[in-house]
Design a protein around this motif. Sequence first.
Motif, PDB file in Angstrom:
ATOM      1  N   ASN A 108       0.792  -1.243   0.043  1.00 28.25           N
ATOM      2  CA  ASN A 108       0.031  -0.105  -0.208  1.00 28.25           C
ATOM      3  C   ASN A 108       0.849   1.058   0.022  1.00 28.25           C
ATOM      4  N   TYR A 155      -3.101   5.178  -1.508  1.00 25.90           N
ATOM      5  CA  TYR A 155      -3.910   3.888  -2.028  1.00 25.90           C
ATOM      6  C   TYR A 155      -3.527   2.925  -1.539  1.00 25.90           C
ATOM      7  N   SER A 156      -4.185   1.873  -1.747  1.00 17.00           N
ATOM      8  CA  SER A 156      -4.473   0.636  -1.113  1.00 17.00           C
ATOM      9  C   SER A 156      -4.923  -0.644  -2.324  1.00 17.00           C
ATOM     10  N   TYR A 157      -4.242  -1.798  -2.149  1.00 18.02           N
ATOM     11  CA  TYR A 157      -4.474  -2.907  -2.849  1.00 18.02           C
ATOM     12  C   TYR A 157      -5.920  -3.348  -2.574  1.00 18.02           C
ATOM     13  N   PRO A 171      -9.381  -1.888  -2.359  1.00 19.14           N
ATOM     14  CA  PRO A 171     -10.170  -0.467  -2.697  1.00 19.14           C
ATOM     15  C   PRO A 171     -11.423  -0.959  -2.472  1.00 19.14           C
ATOM     16  N   GLU A 202      -1.418  -0.273  -8.823  1.00 18.26           N
ATOM     17  CA  GLU A 202      -0.893   1.002  -8.600  1.00 18.26           C
ATOM     18  C   GLU A 202       0.772   0.869  -8.674  1.00 18.26           C
ATOM     19  N   ALA A 216      -6.203  -0.340   4.381  1.00 16.53           N
ATOM     20  CA  ALA A 216      -7.031   0.339   3.861  1.00 16.53           C
ATOM     21  C   ALA A 216      -7.928   1.057   4.923  1.00 16.53           C
TER      22      ALA A 216
END
Length: 497
Positions: A112, A121-123, A125, A139, A169
């Motif tokens: 992340n 951002y996060s893996y 979402p 990303e 997240a």
Amino acid sequence: MKTLKNIIFLIATLIMISCNNVDKTLVVDVFETSAAGNKLTKITEFQNSGEKVSIKLNPEQTFQTITGFGGAFTESSAFLLNKMSKENRKKIIDAYFSKEGAHYSLTRSHMNSCDFSLSNYSYTPVEGDKELEHFTIEEDKDDLIPFIKDAMAASTDGFKIFGSPWTAAPWMKDNNNWVGGKLLPEYYDTWALFFSKYVDAYKAEGIDIWGFTVENEPLGNGNNWESMHYTPDEMTNFVMNHLGPKLEADGKGDLKILGYDQNREHLKEWVDSQYKNEETSKYFDGTAIHWYASTFEVFPEELQYAHNKSPNKLLIQSEACVDAEVPVWKDDAWYWKKEATDWGFEWAPEKDRHLHPKYSPVNRYARDIIGCLNNWVDGWVDWNMVLDTKGGPNWFKNWCIAPVIVDPDNDEVYFTPLYQTMAHFSKYIRPDAKVIGLDNSDEKLMATAAQNPDGSIAIVLFNEFENPKTISLSLNEKNIEFSIDAQAIQTIVIPKL
């Protein structure tokens, strides 16, 4: 009979003469980086100085096995490399990873986003996706992954990569925020699955992950950028009952799990929790530490305590940088001066201010790495490999210095003296080397030594003072005399005898 005695006497005499004529000079290569201008320069001519130091190597006395040395793959560094010309991009990556360069062997990457990302951002979402059916590393595909793959291509021996999350997240946390808060217990299994998915996703890109730290800076960072908090027992519980069993169930039990991952002054309470008993320590392969508690204090008591608590576990310095500074561009002399400050120079509590004086960046790196090696640390990883002239980019504007600074607008590269300082260790002390004993007659000269798997020995010396020193180095009744300049770091390599 007398003739036979004479022959025996003659043979004995010849043997004695032959033994006396055996060359007892130690053969070495000396490489030096100095305030006077040497940059990993091979030194062949030496001047005697008034200060003499005796160093005796004791290779039969062995300590920890080296895991490696290196730096971190960050989105900021990868983004900058994408903006450079192909020639300069390759020049930088080769300088870090090729055998002719620093030959990095241990690296880190963020899972992340982190403060040295361009955005949050996060893996994961999709909110509420407990099975992570929508997990994606999209990303990373434009910058981080190409950086890592180019580094792999440049490396002849390969290198280890461990991942570190700054936060889950927001939808998995009790404060629904990127910054601060804790992982909700209902998502412990989901978060363990996240680590397993990360390994699979990177494997599909041709990148093998060696291990993880459980959480970057679990004590928080003053609620500034991505973070997620654990107490020592909360992290131990997560590893013992969720992360460890999940990786084991998914056939990933050989991945390394490193606990803690923050400053050394709190190390005791974390290893006490991790290594409380056989059950708590089962899935921990070691402990990760940072250096931000001080610009010059190594915290040897804490490092010794961590080693003694569980002598067979890893102890890896996972992040370090000259923080709270904008890089000085193309001025090597600055990196040797006691002008740099850190976050604690202005912000540390009064009782800790003495730990954060102005301090030379080169001194900070060299002193800490040698101090760590002399106190059971087996790996040392720098932070960003590449930053720009502002000390970024990053979304929080948390400026720092990296060993390599670039000006992408003009396609210019500056290898600071911190690059050479790192290379004095990473290039010459290789994975699976054993730190060995040495006797040093001068407490002001910092020294450490390791014997590599090929039998060669690398000794690193650091003279931070204004006077050069003459060194008398001995090993197995062989010796050699040479000198180290004022304000200089040297690596002395002894080929296998």
